[in-house]
Motif scaffolding. Structure first.
Motif, PDB file in Angstrom:
ATOM      1  N   ARG A 143       0.830  -1.201   0.000  1.00  0.00           N
ATOM      2  CA  ARG A 143       0.000   0.000   0.000  1.00  0.00           C
ATOM      3  C   ARG A 143       0.868   1.256   0.000  1.00  0.00           C
ATOM      4  NH1 ARG A 143      -5.175   1.052   3.821  1.00  0.00           N
ATOM      5  NH2 ARG A 143      -3.755   0.503   5.534  1.00  0.00           N
ATOM      6  N   GLN A 144       1.914   1.279   0.819  1.00  0.00           N
ATOM      7  CA  GLN A 144       2.805   2.434   0.841  1.00  0.00           C
ATOM      8  C   GLN A 144       3.529   2.600  -0.490  1.00  0.00           C
ATOM      9  OE1 GLN A 144       2.817   4.652   3.303  1.00  0.00           O
ATOM     10  NE2 GLN A 144       1.286   3.392   4.363  1.00  0.00           N
ATOM     11  N   ASP A 145       3.939   1.484  -1.085  1.00  0.00           N
ATOM     12  CA  ASP A 145       4.606   1.541  -2.390  1.00  0.00           C
ATOM     13  C   ASP A 145       3.679   2.092  -3.458  1.00  0.00           C
ATOM     14  OD1 ASP A 145       6.889   0.475  -1.245  1.00  0.00           O
ATOM     15  OD2 ASP A 145       6.467  -1.582  -1.879  1.00  0.00           O
ATOM     16  N   ILE A 146       2.417   1.661  -3.426  1.00  0.00           N
ATOM     17  CA  ILE A 146       1.429   2.164  -4.389  1.00  0.00           C
ATOM     18  C   ILE A 146       1.294   3.675  -4.268  1.00  0.00           C
ATOM     19  CG2 ILE A 146      -1.042   2.203  -4.932  1.00  0.00           C
ATOM     20  CD1 ILE A 146      -1.067  -0.800  -4.194  1.00  0.00           C
ATOM     21  N   MET A 147       1.222   4.160  -3.036  1.00  0.00           N
ATOM     22  CA  MET A 147       1.032   5.591  -2.820  1.00  0.00           C
ATOM     23  C   MET A 147       2.244   6.408  -3.252  1.00  0.00           C
ATOM     24  SD  MET A 147      -1.030   5.486   0.807  1.00  0.00           S
ATOM     25  CE  MET A 147      -1.106   7.277   0.919  1.00  0.00           C
ATOM     26  N   ARG A 148       3.430   5.795  -3.270  1.00  0.00           N
ATOM     27  CA  ARG A 148       4.612   6.484  -3.790  1.00  0.00           C
ATOM     28  C   ARG A 148       4.540   6.671  -5.296  1.00  0.00           C
ATOM     29  NH1 ARG A 148       8.899   4.091  -4.202  1.00  0.00           N
ATOM     30  NH2 ARG A 148       8.472   1.987  -3.390  1.00  0.00           N
ATOM     31  N   HIS A 149       3.857   5.741  -5.955  1.00  0.00           N
ATOM     32  CA  HIS A 149       3.887   5.723  -7.414  1.00  0.00           C
ATOM     33  C   HIS A 149       2.633   6.283  -8.074  1.00  0.00           C
ATOM     34  CE1 HIS A 149       7.661   3.578  -7.967  1.00  0.00           C
ATOM     35  NE2 HIS A 149       7.300   2.709  -7.032  1.00  0.00           N
ATOM     36  N   ALA A 150       1.511   6.315  -7.361  1.00  0.00           N
ATOM     37  CA  ALA A 150       0.247   6.711  -7.987  1.00  0.00           C
ATOM     38  C   ALA A 150      -0.456   7.754  -7.131  1.00  0.00           C
ATOM     39  CB  ALA A 150      -0.658   5.490  -8.164  1.00  0.00           C
ATOM     40  N   HIS A 151      -1.195   8.599  -7.799  1.00  0.00           N
ATOM     41  CA  HIS A 151      -1.877   9.697  -7.115  1.00  0.00           C
ATOM     42  C   HIS A 151      -3.296   9.278  -6.734  1.00  0.00           C
ATOM     43  CE1 HIS A 151       1.478  12.250  -8.164  1.00  0.00           C
ATOM     44  NE2 HIS A 151       1.342  11.925  -9.432  1.00  0.00           N
ATOM     45  N   ILE A 152      -3.382   8.461  -5.677  1.00  0.00           N
ATOM     46  CA  ILE A 152      -4.685   8.072  -5.162  1.00  0.00           C
ATOM     47  C   ILE A 152      -4.650   8.147  -3.641  1.00  0.00           C
ATOM     48  CG2 ILE A 152      -5.201   6.558  -7.117  1.00  0.00           C
ATOM     49  CD1 ILE A 152      -4.688   4.170  -5.285  1.00  0.00           C
ATOM     50  N   LYS A 154      -5.153   7.152   0.313  1.00  0.00           N
ATOM     51  CA  LYS A 154      -4.952   5.907   1.056  1.00  0.00           C
ATOM     52  C   LYS A 154      -6.255   5.144   1.217  1.00  0.00           C
ATOM     53  CE  LYS A 154      -2.943   4.237   5.402  1.00  0.00           C
ATOM     54  NZ  LYS A 154      -2.287   4.659   6.680  1.00  0.00           N
ATOM     55  N   GLU A 155      -7.375   5.861   1.339  1.00  0.00           N
ATOM     56  CA  GLU A 155      -8.672   5.228   1.581  1.00  0.00           C
ATOM     57  C   GLU A 155      -9.138   4.367   0.414  1.00  0.00           C
ATOM     58  OE1 GLU A 155      -8.010   8.501   1.999  1.00  0.00           O
ATOM     59  OE2 GLU A 155      -7.731   8.278   4.181  1.00  0.00           O
ATOM     60  N   ARG A 156      -8.588   4.583  -0.754  1.00  0.00           N
ATOM     61  CA  ARG A 156      -8.972   3.769  -1.916  1.00  0.00           C
ATOM     62  C   ARG A 156      -8.223   2.450  -1.976  1.00  0.00           C
ATOM     63  NH1 ARG A 156      -8.598   7.091  -7.309  1.00  0.00           N
ATOM     64  NH2 ARG A 156      -8.491   4.979  -8.159  1.00  0.00           N
ATOM     65  N   ILE A 157      -7.293   2.260  -1.053  1.00  0.00           N
ATOM     66  CA  ILE A 157      -6.477   1.046  -1.046  1.00  0.00           C
ATOM     67  C   ILE A 157      -6.809   0.240   0.209  1.00  0.00           C
ATOM     68  CG2 ILE A 157      -4.156   0.101  -1.218  1.00  0.00           C
ATOM     69  CD1 ILE A 157      -3.230   2.933  -2.070  1.00  0.00           C
ATOM     70  N   MET A 158      -7.237  -1.002   0.036  1.00  0.00           N
ATOM     71  CA  MET A 158      -7.467  -1.888   1.177  1.00  0.00           C
ATOM     72  C   MET A 158      -6.395  -2.962   1.196  1.00  0.00           C
ATOM     73  SD  MET A 158     -10.689  -4.298   2.337  1.00  0.00           S
ATOM     74  CE  MET A 158     -11.523  -3.050   3.318  1.00  0.00           C
ATOM     75  N   VAL A 159      -5.836  -3.215   2.380  1.00  0.00           N
ATOM     76  CA  VAL A 159      -4.871  -4.293   2.539  1.00  0.00           C
ATOM     77  C   VAL A 159      -5.623  -5.598   2.752  1.00  0.00           C
ATOM     78  CG1 VAL A 159      -2.995  -5.214   3.939  1.00  0.00           C
ATOM     79  CG2 VAL A 159      -3.118  -2.754   3.483  1.00  0.00           C
ATOM     80  N   THR A 160      -5.427  -6.531   1.849  1.00  0.00           N
ATOM     81  CA  THR A 160      -6.020  -7.876   1.961  1.00  0.00           C
ATOM     82  C   THR A 160      -4.879  -8.878   1.927  1.00  0.00           C
ATOM     83  OG1 THR A 160      -6.370  -7.927  -0.445  1.00  0.00           O
ATOM     84  CG2 THR A 160      -8.233  -7.241   0.918  1.00  0.00           C
ATOM     85  N   GLN A 161      -4.382  -9.222   3.102  1.00  0.00           N
ATOM     86  CA  GLN A 161      -3.233 -10.121   3.192  1.00  0.00           C
ATOM     87  C   GLN A 161      -3.584 -11.522   2.702  1.00  0.00           C
ATOM     88  OE1 GLN A 161      -2.706  -9.395   7.409  1.00  0.00           O
ATOM     89  NE2 GLN A 161      -0.807  -8.290   7.011  1.00  0.00           N
ATOM     90  N   LEU A 162      -2.564 -12.257   2.345  1.00  0.00           N
ATOM     91  CA  LEU A 162      -2.756 -13.616   1.873  1.00  0.00           C
ATOM     92  C   LEU A 162      -3.004 -14.556   3.055  1.00  0.00           C
ATOM     93  CD1 LEU A 162       0.031 -13.850  -0.863  1.00  0.00           C
ATOM     94  CD2 LEU A 162      -2.203 -12.730  -0.944  1.00  0.00           C
ATOM     95  N   GLY A 163      -3.311 -15.804   2.748  1.00  0.00           N
ATOM     96  CA  GLY A 163      -3.613 -16.779   3.785  1.00  0.00           C
ATOM     97  C   GLY A 163      -2.653 -17.957   3.750  1.00  0.00           C
ATOM     98  N   VAL A 164      -2.723 -18.761   4.793  1.00  0.00           N
ATOM     99  CA  VAL A 164      -1.928 -19.988   4.879  1.00  0.00           C
ATOM    100  C   VAL A 164      -2.882 -21.164   4.885  1.00  0.00           C
ATOM    101  CG1 VAL A 164      -0.301 -21.331   6.248  1.00  0.00           C
ATOM    102  CG2 VAL A 164      -0.080 -18.850   6.145  1.00  0.00           C
ATOM    103  N   ASP A 165      -2.674 -22.090   3.976  1.00  0.00           N
ATOM    104  CA  ASP A 165      -3.510 -23.277   3.918  1.00  0.00           C
ATOM    105  C   ASP A 165      -3.373 -24.068   5.226  1.00  0.00           C
ATOM    106  OD1 ASP A 165      -4.070 -26.243   3.176  1.00  0.00           O
ATOM    107  OD2 ASP A 165      -4.812 -25.115   1.447  1.00  0.00           O
ATOM    108  N   PRO A 166      -4.489 -24.602   5.763  1.00  0.00           N
ATOM    109  CA  PRO A 166      -4.423 -25.361   7.017  1.00  0.00           C
ATOM    110  C   PRO A 166      -3.433 -26.525   6.997  1.00  0.00           C
ATOM    111  CG  PRO A 166      -6.704 -24.878   6.463  1.00  0.00           C
ATOM    112  CD  PRO A 166      -5.876 -24.444   5.292  1.00  0.00           C
ATOM    113  N   ALA A 167      -3.113 -27.044   5.814  1.00  0.00           N
ATOM    114  CA  ALA A 167      -2.175 -28.164   5.722  1.00  0.00           C
ATOM    115  C   ALA A 167      -0.807 -27.818   6.298  1.00  0.00           C
ATOM    116  CB  ALA A 167      -2.026 -28.612   4.272  1.00  0.00           C
ATOM    117  N   PHE A 168      -0.448 -26.526   6.277  1.00  0.00           N
ATOM    118  CA  PHE A 168       0.857 -26.119   6.802  1.00  0.00           C
ATOM    119  C   PHE A 168       0.843 -25.977   8.322  1.00  0.00           C
ATOM    120  CE2 PHE A 168       0.812 -24.546   2.422  1.00  0.00           C
ATOM    121  CZ  PHE A 168       2.007 -25.071   1.959  1.00  0.00           C
TER     122      PHE A 168
END
Length: 369
Positions: A143-152, A154-168
């Motif tokens: 999100r911080q990298d995006i804001m360095r490069h594009a004029h939008i 912060k509220e237009r960017i949502m952080v949606t982190q990845l997940g870990v499969d239960p098998a791990f």
């Protein structure tokens, strides 16, 4: 008013899966019970989504379809929203859209990318970010990298982190551990890397750091690298040959996900000293398995590992070797347990839930012609 029907681009789901592929795969699988109707341009299987574009296209044809043809098809009125899961919106896109950005490496480190990727994303990524209604970033770092490069804002960017499969998160059965050890002829002790063989993974320095440690390691100790050849990887092989350690470095090529938990669980240390990661899924998979982890102090890796991995300067071979040795000899069981607790927050269901929230927000505020 147009129906609340979402079109998700999954045409990149081909060949061996890495982080971006697995993000899209799990997103679709965890949206099956959504109130919205979810279609994809390339289904994972018959039970997941509607089949709108049955064959995965070669890259140039796919770019043509995404840039030219899809915009026309979307305007037919059947869909209310398009989700570009892999960085790029069509240049002349006119409908409501959500864009996922996994990293900004093509803008910050183009030399680490395929030449054609650096060129295409360099031309298109900023425009895609600024054109989309909402942007999904896989980490706060992105999100911080995006804001360095594009004029939008912060509220237009949502952080949606990845997940870990239960098998791990659960220890493999003893027969699975034995099967994987036999299948890949694994040594009793080994440092492990998992990921594509490409420049940003910093593998030549990892190999040199391992070479520095050889006098302190048992003769059977190996560096095991599981990953398919990506691009600009010849320096990896040249480093192994120059150091004359072919017998101590194992290149397993691509390892399917069903074998990864046993591979992580049996590793002495997981090494991931990347020059940049937008998230770094293998690092938290290894943490979920209770394996000591070494990471670089760059990109999103410190963020996503929560202080439970040993951080090193990825440009300093000596520091990498010290970090590896410390993780090998000084790891405490309670810290590994804390790391496993930390990783429990990463759930694909949460990723999908946050993404669906963004879909609904965009659909509710969209103005249709």
């Amino acid at each position: 008013m147009r129906a609340k029907k979402v079109l998700i681009n999954a045409m990149h789901l081909r060949g061996n899966f890495s982080g971006v592929h697995r993000y899209t795969e799990h997103l679709l699988r965890h949206m099956e019970n959504s109130d919205l109707q979810i279609d994809s341009l390339q289904p994972i299987d018959r039970t997941t989504t509607s089949n709108l574009f049955p064959k995965t296209l070669p890259r140039l044809n796919r770019v043509w379809y995404e840039q030219i043809r899809m915009n026309r098809d979307f305007r037919s009125g059947e869909y209310g929203l398009y989700h570009a899961t892999n960085y790029i919106l069509p240049l002349f896109w006119q409908g409501p859209s959500v864009l996922t950005v996994h990293d900004t490496i093509a803008l910050d480190f183009p030399e680490l990318c395929k030449d054609e990727t650096a060129l295409y994303y360099g031309l298109m990524l900023r425009h895609s970010i600024e054109k989309s209604n909402r942007v999904l970033a896989v980490s706060e770092q992105v999100r911080q990298d995006i804001m360095r490069h594009a004029h939008i804002p912060k509220e237009r960017i949502m952080v949606t982190q990845l997940g870990v499969d239960p098998a791990f998160k659960r220890r493999p059965f003893q027969e699975d551990l034995a099967r994987v050890r036999k299948k890949y002829d694994l040594p009793t002790s080994y440092f492990l890397f998992v990921g594509n063989l490409e420049p940003k993974k910093n593998l030549s320095r990892l190999i040199e750091a391992f070479h520095h440690l050889l006098p302190q390691l048992d003769e059977s100790f190996q560096l095991v690298m599981a990953g398919q050849k990506g691009w600009k990887y010849m320096d990896i092989f040249k480093t192994i040959e120059r150091l004359k350690i072919q017998s101590r470095v194992r290149l397993l090529d691509y390892v399917p996900q069903k074998d990864l938990p046993a591979l992580y669980h049996q590793a002495s240390v997981f090494a991931f000293p990347s020059l940049y990661e937008g998230f770094g899924l293998p690092a938290i998979e290894a943490m979920a398995c209770g394996t000591p982890v070494l990471i670089s102090d760059r990109g999103a890796l410190p963020e996503v590992t929560g202080g439970f991995a040993r951080q090193v300067n990825p440009l300093d071979v000596h520091e990498i070797s010290i970090g590896l040795f410390e993780q090998l000899t000084q790891s405490k069981q309670e810290r590994l347990i804390d790391a496993q607790e930390w990783v429990k927050q990463y759930q694909w269901a949460k990723t999908a839930e946050k993404t669906l929230t963004v879909y609904n927000e965009v659909l509710e505020n969209a103005v249709f012609a």
